[in-house]
Write a protein that holds these residues in place. Structure first.
Motif, PDB file in Angstrom:
ATOM      1  N   VAL A  19       0.610  -3.597  -5.521  1.00  0.00           N
ATOM      2  CA  VAL A  19       0.680  -3.174  -4.114  1.00  0.00           C
ATOM      3  C   VAL A  19       2.104  -2.739  -3.771  1.00  0.00           C
ATOM      4  O   VAL A  19       2.305  -1.757  -3.046  1.00  0.00           O
ATOM      5  CB  VAL A  19       0.214  -4.321  -3.196  1.00  0.00           C
ATOM      6  CG1 VAL A  19       0.495  -3.995  -1.741  1.00  0.00           C
ATOM      7  CG2 VAL A  19      -1.262  -4.587  -3.390  1.00  0.00           C
ATOM      8  N   LEU A  20       3.089  -3.456  -4.289  1.00  0.00           N
ATOM      9  CA  LEU A  20       4.483  -3.089  -4.019  1.00  0.00           C
ATOM     10  C   LEU A  20       4.791  -1.712  -4.587  1.00  0.00           C
ATOM     11  O   LEU A  20       5.446  -0.888  -3.925  1.00  0.00           O
ATOM     12  CB  LEU A  20       5.412  -4.146  -4.629  1.00  0.00           C
ATOM     13  CG  LEU A  20       6.913  -3.909  -4.431  1.00  0.00           C
ATOM     14  CD1 LEU A  20       7.256  -3.895  -2.944  1.00  0.00           C
ATOM     15  CD2 LEU A  20       7.718  -4.985  -5.149  1.00  0.00           C
ATOM     16  N   ILE A  21       4.312  -1.449  -5.803  1.00  0.00           N
ATOM     17  CA  ILE A  21       4.542  -0.129  -6.403  1.00  0.00           C
ATOM     18  C   ILE A  21       3.862   0.955  -5.571  1.00  0.00           C
ATOM     19  O   ILE A  21       4.434   2.018  -5.308  1.00  0.00           O
ATOM     20  CB  ILE A  21       4.025  -0.118  -7.858  1.00  0.00           C
ATOM     21  CG1 ILE A  21       4.890  -1.035  -8.726  1.00  0.00           C
ATOM     22  CG2 ILE A  21       4.019   1.303  -8.424  1.00  0.00           C
ATOM     23  CD1 ILE A  21       4.354  -1.218 -10.127  1.00  0.00           C
ATOM     24  N   ALA A  22       2.614   0.682  -5.133  1.00  0.00           N
ATOM     25  CA  ALA A  22       1.901   1.652  -4.306  1.00  0.00           C
ATOM     26  C   ALA A  22       2.642   1.902  -2.994  1.00  0.00           C
ATOM     27  O   ALA A  22       2.737   3.040  -2.520  1.00  0.00           O
ATOM     28  CB  ALA A  22       0.482   1.167  -4.036  1.00  0.00           C
ATOM     29  N   ALA A  23       3.194   0.832  -2.409  1.00  0.00           N
ATOM     30  CA  ALA A  23       3.942   0.983  -1.160  1.00  0.00           C
ATOM     31  C   ALA A  23       5.213   1.804  -1.376  1.00  0.00           C
ATOM     32  O   ALA A  23       5.585   2.631  -0.535  1.00  0.00           O
ATOM     33  CB  ALA A  23       4.286  -0.391  -0.591  1.00  0.00           C
ATOM     34  N   ILE A  24       5.875   1.584  -2.506  1.00  0.00           N
ATOM     35  CA  ILE A  24       7.088   2.359  -2.799  1.00  0.00           C
ATOM     36  C   ILE A  24       6.746   3.838  -2.995  1.00  0.00           C
ATOM     37  O   ILE A  24       7.444   4.723  -2.488  1.00  0.00           O
ATOM     38  CB  ILE A  24       7.788   1.781  -4.046  1.00  0.00           C
ATOM     39  CG1 ILE A  24       8.354   0.382  -3.733  1.00  0.00           C
ATOM     40  CG2 ILE A  24       8.901   2.704  -4.519  1.00  0.00           C
ATOM     41  CD1 ILE A  24       8.931  -0.314  -4.946  1.00  0.00           C
ATOM     42  N   VAL A  25       5.656   4.095  -3.740  1.00  0.00           N
ATOM     43  CA  VAL A  25       5.229   5.486  -3.937  1.00  0.00           C
ATOM     44  C   VAL A  25       4.894   6.134  -2.597  1.00  0.00           C
ATOM     45  O   VAL A  25       5.281   7.283  -2.325  1.00  0.00           O
ATOM     46  CB  VAL A  25       4.021   5.540  -4.894  1.00  0.00           C
ATOM     47  CG1 VAL A  25       3.429   6.942  -4.940  1.00  0.00           C
ATOM     48  CG2 VAL A  25       4.439   5.102  -6.288  1.00  0.00           C
ATOM     49  N   PHE A  26       4.188   5.395  -1.748  1.00  0.00           N
ATOM     50  CA  PHE A  26       3.847   5.919  -0.429  1.00  0.00           C
ATOM     51  C   PHE A  26       5.108   6.203   0.386  1.00  0.00           C
ATOM     52  O   PHE A  26       5.230   7.253   1.037  1.00  0.00           O
ATOM     53  CB  PHE A  26       2.958   4.919   0.308  1.00  0.00           C
ATOM     54  CG  PHE A  26       2.708   5.279   1.745  1.00  0.00           C
ATOM     55  CD1 PHE A  26       1.793   6.261   2.067  1.00  0.00           C
ATOM     56  CD2 PHE A  26       3.390   4.637   2.766  1.00  0.00           C
ATOM     57  CE1 PHE A  26       1.558   6.606   3.392  1.00  0.00           C
ATOM     58  CE2 PHE A  26       3.168   4.973   4.078  1.00  0.00           C
ATOM     59  CZ  PHE A  26       2.252   5.953   4.400  1.00  0.00           C
TER      60      PHE A  26
END
Length: 445
Positions: A19-26
């Motif tokens: 989720v953290l990686i997805a949030a960073i990508v977003f």
């Protein structure tokens, strides 16, 4: 060893990182799109003009704009900043607000879409034209924006972020996060099964691993654990056999020694020898009990009425209590008290507790209470638990400094091992009114 409270499941840790990686990508995508659109001021101004043209077209009633149309609010609120004119194909102005802001030359430009910006010391003047393509009468709108007190450009910028970031990316991020969570849980399921199997392992109690198609890494771990457990089981079995053989070998000479001491004429020396031999005999029994605890395996289907071992232990130790000057009483209900426990193991544990109570309680009363529920309690009227004992009560060979002579430091350790082998517990506390209270609790049948 208990798992620390701070330990987190691996699935949750991996999912959190995903989720953290997805949030960073977003966030990076939002910043990138924001920088792309934020630096193109002309494109944002054109988007703001299009937004106003769409509102105007939605508000038109034929070729006329109603006097109470909400779209007029912007121009009424900012007469020095915004203006519009509706011009037909012949160049006639059909409607306008704040017409003084509109350059006359702009009314004569006949192009589908056009925009120009004039940089001035006090701000940027934007002049644009828009022909309503959905109409066949050639009606067009001329729009003027002097500076931007209503922040039309900013709202256009936010709309671009919404259209190009939130709408397409947020659902994708949520979908990928959910799919990633399910994938992580599914991928870690073999590890969870292997952990559950490993938690139930005990040396000497072989539990076959569940039949599953393990991934190669987990299969290696399970096989290595099984081999280690087998070696531990063999070592424990050998050690248990040696201890049992030694204890059994000692029983005969101890019995002979007891008989010979009993044959001695009364006297102080004979009394001391009898006490020493009795202590030695008790230690031999405790060693045998310890070997029984280490090798015990309890079938989950085993059901026991706790009144039976309690009655047997109390009857066997009644002479011992009488010899020490203690009164031994048994309290139990008329109805059965079922529990998942082994009769011999319960009697061994209870025997140790009663002996301790008699030795440490002085010439008082020792009460054995069965129930309520799957529990047996032993209470004495002695000085209570030794101060600062805590978990050391159950350490092998540990004896409190104030302990009475005659003990070996094995009794409570054996009780604890017997209880854990059956899935039960032992608890100790100072009894209300004085003395010590020990509770043996078992699983419900």
């Amino acid at each position: 060893m208990n798992r620390p409270d701070r330990a987190r499941p691996l699935a949750r840790t991996l999912a959190t990182r995903f989720v953290l990686i997805a949030a960073i990508v977003f966030a990076l995508n939002a910043v990138g799109v924001g920088l792309y659109y934020g630096t193109d001021r002309r494109a944002l101004a054109a988007e703001a003009v299009n937004n106003q043209a769409e509102r105007m077209e939605d508000a038109l009633d034929g070729a006329m704009l109603p006097a109470d149309a909400p779209v007029r609010g912007l121009y009424a609120a900012h007469p020095n900043a915004y203006a519009f004119a509706l011009v037909d194909r012949s160049g006639e102005v059909l409607d306008a607000m704040n017409a003084a802001l509109i350059p006359p030359a702009a009314l004569g430009l006949f192009a589908d879409e056009w925009i120009t910006q004039i940089d001035r010391p006090r701000g940027t003047l934007t002049v644009a034209g828009h022909e309503f393509q959905e109409r066949r009468d050639g009606l067009r709108m001329v729009f003027v924006m002097d500076e931007d007190p209503a922040h039309l450009v900013r709202w256009a910028y936010l709309d671009e972020l919404y259209q190009h970031v939130l709408l397409p990316i947020v659902p994708l991020v949520l979908l990928l996060t959910g799919a990633g969570w399910l994938l992580i849980r599914r991928s870690l399921r073999p590890l969870v099964d292997a952990s559950a199997w490993a938690r139930d392992l005990r040396p000497g109690a072989g539990v076959a691993p569940p039949e599953a198609k393990w991934p190669a890494e987990i299969a290696d771990l399970v096989e290595a654990t099984q081999r280690t457990l087998d070696r531990l089981g063999e070592a424990l079995a050998a050690e248990t056999r040696r201890a049992a053989d030694a204890a059994h070998a000692l029983r005969t000479p101890v019995a002979v020694l007891t008989a010979r001491v009993d044959a001695l004429p009364p006297g102080e020396t004979a009394d001391r020898l009898r006490g020493d031999v009795a202590h030695l005999s008790r230690m031999v029994r405790q060693v045998l009990a310890a070997t029984r605890a280490d090798g015990m395996q309890l079938d989950d289907a085993t059901t026991l009425d706790l009144r039976e071992p309690a009655e047997a232990a109390a009857a066997a130790l009644a002479p011992f209590a009488y010899e020490k000057g203690a009164d031994l009483s048994l309290e139990m209900p008329e109805a059965p008290v079922p529990a998942r426990a082994d009769a011999e193991a319960v009697e061994l544990a209870l025997t140790n507790l009663i002996e301790n109570a008699v030795l440490h309680g002085g010439e008082g009363t020792v009460i054995v209470m069965v129930g309520p529920g799957p529990e047996i309690a032993v209470r004495d009227e002695g000085p209570g638990l030794p101060p600062y004992a805590g978990e050391r009560l159950y350490e092998t060979f540990w004896r409190a400094p104030c302990a009475v002579p005659g003990g070996s430091g094995l009794g409570l350790s054996i009780v604890d091992r017997l209880q854990r082998a059956q899935g039960g517990k032992v608890a100790a506390e100072d009894a209300e009114g004085g003395g010590a209270l020990f509770r043996l609790s078992y699983r419900n049948a």
